[in-house]
Design a protein around this motif. Structure first.
Motif, PDB file in Angstrom:
ATOM      1  N   GLU A   1       7.231   1.224  -1.824  1.00 34.69           N
ATOM      2  CA  GLU A   1       6.233   1.481  -2.866  1.00 34.69           C
ATOM      3  C   GLU A   1       5.115   2.077  -2.262  1.00 34.69           C
ATOM      4  O   GLU A   1       4.719   1.980  -1.267  1.00 34.69           O
ATOM      5  CB  GLU A   1       5.765   0.309  -3.579  1.00 34.69           C
ATOM      6  CG  GLU A   1       7.113  -0.307  -4.687  1.00 34.69           C
ATOM      7  CD  GLU A   1       6.475  -1.605  -5.542  1.00 34.69           C
ATOM      8  OE1 GLU A   1       5.639  -1.436  -5.965  1.00 34.69           O
ATOM      9  OE2 GLU A   1       7.102  -2.600  -5.105  1.00 34.69           O
ATOM     10  N   GLU A   2       4.321   2.706  -3.339  1.00 33.42           N
ATOM     11  CA  GLU A   2       2.946   3.377  -2.969  1.00 33.42           C
ATOM     12  C   GLU A   2       1.953   2.729  -3.717  1.00 33.42           C
ATOM     13  O   GLU A   2       2.076   2.186  -4.729  1.00 33.42           O
ATOM     14  CB  GLU A   2       2.736   4.723  -2.958  1.00 33.42           C
ATOM     15  CG  GLU A   2       3.481   5.745  -2.619  1.00 33.42           C
ATOM     16  CD  GLU A   2       3.370   7.320  -2.692  1.00 33.42           C
ATOM     17  OE1 GLU A   2       2.669   7.424  -3.707  1.00 33.42           O
ATOM     18  OE2 GLU A   2       4.026   7.955  -2.244  1.00 33.42           O
ATOM     19  N   ILE A   3       0.911   2.147  -2.910  1.00 35.58           N
ATOM     20  CA  ILE A   3      -0.333   1.444  -3.663  1.00 35.58           C
ATOM     21  C   ILE A   3      -1.449   1.978  -3.867  1.00 35.58           C
ATOM     22  O   ILE A   3      -1.913   2.683  -2.560  1.00 35.58           O
ATOM     23  CB  ILE A   3      -0.361  -0.172  -2.921  1.00 35.58           C
ATOM     24  CG1 ILE A   3       1.061  -0.768  -2.803  1.00 35.58           C
ATOM     25  CG2 ILE A   3      -1.430  -0.732  -3.523  1.00 35.58           C
ATOM     26  CD1 ILE A   3       1.519  -1.259  -4.069  1.00 35.58           C
ATOM     27  N   ILE A   4      -2.504   2.108  -4.918  1.00 36.89           N
ATOM     28  CA  ILE A   4      -3.493   2.735  -4.889  1.00 36.89           C
ATOM     29  C   ILE A   4      -4.621   1.772  -5.078  1.00 36.89           C
ATOM     30  O   ILE A   4      -4.558   0.807  -5.777  1.00 36.89           O
ATOM     31  CB  ILE A   4      -3.636   3.482  -6.240  1.00 36.89           C
ATOM     32  CG1 ILE A   4      -2.608   4.532  -6.316  1.00 36.89           C
ATOM     33  CG2 ILE A   4      -5.102   4.054  -6.264  1.00 36.89           C
ATOM     34  CD1 ILE A   4      -2.638   5.750  -5.464  1.00 36.89           C
ATOM     35  N   ILE A   5      -5.583   1.910  -4.225  1.00 40.39           N
ATOM     36  CA  ILE A   5      -6.639   1.041  -3.925  1.00 40.39           C
ATOM     37  C   ILE A   5      -7.844   1.749  -4.759  1.00 40.39           C
ATOM     38  O   ILE A   5      -8.124   2.800  -4.389  1.00 40.39           O
ATOM     39  CB  ILE A   5      -7.206   0.480  -2.567  1.00 40.39           C
ATOM     40  CG1 ILE A   5      -5.794  -0.274  -1.906  1.00 40.39           C
ATOM     41  CG2 ILE A   5      -8.453  -0.273  -2.234  1.00 40.39           C
ATOM     42  CD1 ILE A   5      -5.954  -0.609  -0.175  1.00 40.39           C
ATOM     43  N   ASP A   6      -8.556   0.997  -5.643  1.00 38.96           N
ATOM     44  CA  ASP A   6      -9.478   1.395  -6.368  1.00 38.96           C
ATOM     45  C   ASP A   6     -10.980   0.567  -5.958  1.00 38.96           C
ATOM     46  O   ASP A   6     -10.918  -0.440  -5.734  1.00 38.96           O
ATOM     47  CB  ASP A   6      -9.483   1.302  -7.839  1.00 38.96           C
ATOM     48  CG  ASP A   6      -8.059   1.805  -8.372  1.00 38.96           C
ATOM     49  OD1 ASP A   6      -7.733   2.960  -7.799  1.00 38.96           O
ATOM     50  OD2 ASP A   6      -7.586   1.465  -9.343  1.00 38.96           O
ATOM     51  N   ARG A   7     -11.946   1.502  -6.123  1.00 38.51           N
ATOM     52  CA  ARG A   7     -13.434   0.939  -5.950  1.00 38.51           C
ATOM     53  C   ARG A   7     -14.015   1.273  -7.170  1.00 38.51           C
ATOM     54  O   ARG A   7     -14.295   2.614  -7.645  1.00 38.51           O
ATOM     55  CB  ARG A   7     -13.983   1.317  -4.952  1.00 38.51           C
ATOM     56  CG  ARG A   7     -15.553   0.962  -4.947  1.00 38.51           C
ATOM     57  CD  ARG A   7     -16.412   1.413  -3.819  1.00 38.51           C
ATOM     58  NE  ARG A   7     -15.958   0.555  -2.496  1.00 38.51           N
ATOM     59  CZ  ARG A   7     -15.719   1.327  -1.101  1.00 38.51           C
ATOM     60  NH1 ARG A   7     -15.725   2.360  -1.136  1.00 38.51           N
ATOM     61  NH2 ARG A   7     -15.400   0.291  -0.203  1.00 38.51           N
ATOM     62  N   ALA A   8     -14.334   0.217  -7.970  1.00 39.92           N
ATOM     63  CA  ALA A   8     -15.102   0.263  -9.302  1.00 39.92           C
ATOM     64  C   ALA A   8     -14.343   1.275 -10.472  1.00 39.92           C
ATOM     65  O   ALA A   8     -14.815   2.122 -10.983  1.00 39.92           O
ATOM     66  CB  ALA A   8     -16.448   1.169  -9.114  1.00 39.92           C
ATOM     67  N   GLY A   9     -12.984   1.086 -10.211  1.00 42.01           N
ATOM     68  CA  GLY A   9     -11.976   1.780 -11.222  1.00 42.01           C
ATOM     69  C   GLY A   9     -11.626   3.414 -10.837  1.00 42.01           C
ATOM     70  O   GLY A   9     -10.803   3.982 -11.303  1.00 42.01           O
ATOM     71  N   THR A  10     -12.087   3.563  -9.483  1.00 44.60           N
ATOM     72  CA  THR A  10     -11.877   4.997  -9.004  1.00 44.60           C
ATOM     73  C   THR A  10     -10.905   4.848  -7.820  1.00 44.60           C
ATOM     74  O   THR A  10     -11.293   4.038  -6.657  1.00 44.60           O
ATOM     75  CB  THR A  10     -13.432   5.734  -8.594  1.00 44.60           C
ATOM     76  OG1 THR A  10     -14.051   5.946  -9.767  1.00 44.60           O
ATOM     77  CG2 THR A  10     -12.939   7.204  -8.161  1.00 44.60           C
ATOM     78  N   PRO A  11      -9.619   5.504  -7.858  1.00 42.57           N
ATOM     79  CA  PRO A  11      -8.979   5.720  -6.525  1.00 42.57           C
ATOM     80  C   PRO A  11      -9.503   6.106  -5.550  1.00 42.57           C
ATOM     81  O   PRO A  11     -10.275   7.364  -5.510  1.00 42.57           O
ATOM     82  CB  PRO A  11      -7.817   6.394  -6.968  1.00 42.57           C
ATOM     83  CG  PRO A  11      -8.032   6.527  -8.549  1.00 42.57           C
ATOM     84  CD  PRO A  11      -9.578   6.363  -8.927  1.00 42.57           C
ATOM     85  N   VAL A  12      -9.572   5.265  -4.251  1.00 42.41           N
ATOM     86  CA  VAL A  12     -10.043   5.643  -3.060  1.00 42.41           C
ATOM     87  C   VAL A  12      -9.216   5.662  -1.926  1.00 42.41           C
ATOM     88  O   VAL A  12      -9.460   6.413  -0.697  1.00 42.41           O
ATOM     89  CB  VAL A  12     -11.446   4.829  -2.686  1.00 42.41           C
ATOM     90  CG1 VAL A  12     -12.378   4.827  -3.856  1.00 42.41           C
ATOM     91  CG2 VAL A  12     -10.939   3.323  -2.582  1.00 42.41           C
ATOM     92  N   ALA A  13      -7.940   5.041  -2.031  1.00 41.18           N
ATOM     93  CA  ALA A  13      -6.995   5.042  -0.901  1.00 41.18           C
ATOM     94  C   ALA A  13      -5.868   4.775  -1.554  1.00 41.18           C
ATOM     95  O   ALA A  13      -5.501   4.427  -2.621  1.00 41.18           O
ATOM     96  CB  ALA A  13      -7.491   4.022   0.074  1.00 41.18           C
ATOM     97  N   LYS A  14      -4.877   5.560  -0.799  1.00 44.27           N
ATOM     98  CA  LYS A  14      -3.296   5.222  -0.987  1.00 44.27           C
ATOM     99  C   LYS A  14      -2.644   4.676   0.260  1.00 44.27           C
ATOM    100  O   LYS A  14      -2.936   5.146   1.330  1.00 44.27           O
ATOM    101  CB  LYS A  14      -2.725   6.514  -1.450  1.00 44.27           C
ATOM    102  CG  LYS A  14      -1.273   6.354  -1.814  1.00 44.27           C
ATOM    103  CD  LYS A  14      -0.554   7.852  -2.005  1.00 44.27           C
ATOM    104  CE  LYS A  14      -1.017   8.464  -3.120  1.00 44.27           C
ATOM    105  NZ  LYS A  14      -0.305   9.625  -3.266  1.00 44.27           N
ATOM    106  N   VAL A  15      -1.776   3.584   0.044  1.00 42.29           N
ATOM    107  CA  VAL A  15      -1.028   3.116   0.943  1.00 42.29           C
ATOM    108  C   VAL A  15       0.320   3.476   0.874  1.00 42.29           C
ATOM    109  O   VAL A  15       0.924   3.014  -0.448  1.00 42.29           O
ATOM    110  CB  VAL A  15      -1.186   1.432   1.031  1.00 42.29           C
ATOM    111  CG1 VAL A  15      -0.631   0.727   2.210  1.00 42.29           C
ATOM    112  CG2 VAL A  15      -2.776   1.067   1.138  1.00 42.29           C
TER     113      VAL A  15
END
Length: 152
Positions: A28-42
């Motif tokens: 799977e790919e995981i997206i990490i958001d800061r304040a609702g904005t995507p900032v990183a993809k794992v």
């Protein structure tokens, strides 16, 4: 596995890092958001093959039994003839490239067109000039004979 990546906010990602890693290991790919904005993809890392020992790729490659047959070679050459390029590598490093030969015009045709040479008129091999310094050969007579032969 869903087609859309799962999102975690930064706080949840810190808390559930081991869970995120497990999901990524499953592909799977995981997206990490800061304040609702995507900032990183794992994303999963591509695993390289261990090629340090003979047979390390055993059972992992599917090489057809006719890989070196004349038919396969003909197919490769047909691809090049149709404009394709084949890169030949040695341990992952390019060492040669098969490319189509440009048959637009030959070098001789270009030189003739430019007036720098005269196209051959006769067939057969071109006689070699006499060896310079050979006392048994009359160079002037040999050249005169060659010129007369060209004119006839």
């Amino acid at each position: 596995m869903s087609t859309e990546a799962v999102h975690y906010d930064v706080h949840d990602a810190k808390i559930h890092l081991s869970r995120i890693i497990e999901r990524v290991e499953r592909g799977e790919e995981i997206i990490i958001d800061r304040a609702g904005t995507p900032v990183a993809k794992v994303v999963p890392l591509g695993r390289g093959a261990n090629r340090t020992a003979i047979g390390s790729l055993a059972g992992q490659l599917d090489i057809p039994s006719d890989w070196d047959s004349p038919q396969t070679t003909s197919q490769v050459l047909a691809g090049v003839r149709n404009g394709g390029t084949i890169e030949i590598t040695d341990r992952g490093h390019p060492i040669a490239r098969l490319v189509p030969v440009s048959d637009d015009r030959s070098m001789l045709a270009e030189l003739v067109e430019a007036g720098r040479v005269v196209a051959p008129t006769g067939g057969g091999p071109v006689p070699l000039p006499p060896k310079l310094g050979d006392e048994n050969v009359d160079v002037a007579a040999s050249l005169a004979a060659m010129r007369n032969e060209e004119r006839s």
